[in-house]
Design a protein around this motif. Sequence first.
Motif, short mmCIF file in Angstrom:
data_model
loop_
_atom_site.label_atom_id
_atom_site.label_comp_id
_atom_site.label_asym_id
_atom_site.label_seq_id
_atom_site.Cartn_x
_atom_site.Cartn_y
_atom_site.Cartn_z
N GLY A 7 0.84 -1.19 0.00
CA GLY A 7 0.00 0.00 0.00
C GLY A 7 0.87 1.23 0.00
O GLY A 7 2.09 1.14 -0.16
N SER A 8 0.23 2.37 0.19
CA SER A 8 1.01 3.61 0.15
C SER A 8 1.67 3.90 1.49
O SER A 8 1.13 3.62 2.55
CB SER A 8 0.13 4.79 -0.27
N GLY A 27 -0.46 7.37 4.62
CA GLY A 27 -0.40 6.27 3.66
C GLY A 27 -1.15 5.06 4.21
O GLY A 27 -1.14 4.80 5.41
N ALA A 46 6.36 -1.57 -0.06
CA ALA A 46 6.02 -0.21 -0.52
C ALA A 46 7.30 0.48 -0.96
O ALA A 46 8.39 -0.11 -0.92
CB ALA A 46 5.36 0.57 0.61
N PHE A 78 5.35 9.49 -2.36
CA PHE A 78 3.92 9.67 -2.65
C PHE A 78 3.36 10.76 -1.74
O PHE A 78 3.65 10.79 -0.54
CB PHE A 78 3.20 8.34 -2.36
N LEU A 98 1.57 10.53 -7.30
CA LEU A 98 2.08 9.16 -7.15
C LEU A 98 3.59 9.14 -6.96
O LEU A 98 4.13 8.28 -6.24
CB LEU A 98 1.73 8.32 -8.37
N PHE A 101 5.74 5.90 -6.72
CA PHE A 101 4.86 4.75 -6.96
C PHE A 101 4.59 4.52 -8.44
O PHE A 101 4.22 3.43 -8.85
CB PHE A 101 3.53 4.92 -6.20
N ASN A 122 -4.98 0.31 -0.10
CA ASN A 122 -5.27 1.27 -1.15
C ASN A 122 -4.01 1.70 -1.90
O ASN A 122 -3.15 2.40 -1.36
CB ASN A 122 -5.93 2.46 -0.44
N ILE A 123 -3.91 1.24 -3.16
CA ILE A 123 -2.82 1.63 -4.08
C ILE A 123 -3.26 1.17 -5.46
O ILE A 123 -4.32 0.54 -5.58
CB ILE A 123 -1.44 1.03 -3.62
N HIS A 124 -2.48 1.42 -6.49
CA HIS A 124 -2.89 1.03 -7.85
C HIS A 124 -3.24 -0.46 -7.88
O HIS A 124 -2.45 -1.31 -7.44
CB HIS A 124 -1.75 1.32 -8.84
N GLN A 128 -1.35 -4.04 -6.58
CA GLN A 128 -1.97 -5.03 -5.67
C GLN A 128 -1.87 -6.41 -6.32
O GLN A 128 -1.48 -7.39 -5.66
CB GLN A 128 -3.44 -4.67 -5.43
N TRP A 149 -8.95 5.20 -7.63
CA TRP A 149 -8.71 4.01 -8.47
C TRP A 149 -10.00 3.50 -9.10
O TRP A 149 -9.97 2.94 -10.20
CB TRP A 149 -8.05 2.90 -7.63
#
Length: 300
Positions: A7-8, A27, A46, A78, A98, A101, A122-124, A128, A149
């Motif tokens: 994740g972020s 994040g 990350a 990020f 981003l 990232f 939660n990330i692109h 994931q 997203w």
Amino acid sequence: MGVLVVGSVALDSVKTPFGEAPDALGGSASYFSVAARHFAPVAMVAVVGEDFPQHHIDFFRARDIDTSGLEVAPGRTFRWSGEYGHDFNTRRTLDTQLNVFAAFQPRLSAQHRRARHVFLANIHPELQAAVLDQVERPDLVVLDTMNFWIQGSREALVDTLGRVDIVLLNDEEVRMLTGEAHLVRAARRVMEMGPPMVIIKKGEHGALLLTREFAFSAPAYPIEEIHDPTGAGDTFAGGFLGYLASRPDWREEAEIRRAAIYGTVLASFTVEAFSLDRLAAATPEEIQARFQELRRMVTF
Ligand code: AMP
């Protein structure tokens, strides 16, 4: 090992009616890890930029969070900024950068590939999926996402959703993803996309957990003064999955119910201060006290 999270890890600039915090630690993976670490070992996957303060990495290490999968890459960390009005249930994203990232390609170590519990924070959605592709035999995979997203990478997100056991969304996100205004119907639509369990986070109104077999409503722990709700969702996820990862059989309904209560209890600390300040200070005794208080509140 316990829970693997991708994740972020972010520098957040947040403004609320109580003040503002520029470039504070944030994040999805940060909030998740600190919350989950109350119950189980946690390893982060990350990336941060060269501008990321070392003391934040030391902060994770001091909590015995495995940061061997936290890469430091050339470029900027990020960044996210958001603003809340007097209604803390709605927020406005002002900016999402981003930065590092955008080019991140996670490569899991042999040990991380053996993780049994995975949180796709939660990330692109392609990131994931890239992490999930490398995990050999996961027993429980939970996914969280965000409007950013759902709007910008919908197809990749729906693909990844087809590979997870539990999905967490807030009320606005589940409506955006399905086009259904009614929450129960929206949750059914998400289940048709693959995940057998959907948890809808409703801010100060708690969380609603739905499967084909049962439903459970977890109230939010009532806080007198919310200072900054950022990270409440990720913290809920950390309490929820961290607890399940510490139990012998996460599929037991009673464990799932308890996990949701731990999720709302942990989130109640996050919202009391900016960044991770209050969550990081929460003691096991305080967590247990709020858990028992919530139990009394809903027993009749
Ligand atoms: P929550 O309040 O639980 O939804 O999570 C807020 C956290 O998510 C903040 O600390 C942000 O840094 C992070 N965040 C915001 N937008 C994104 C995004 N598009 N991708 C990944 N993380 C994000």
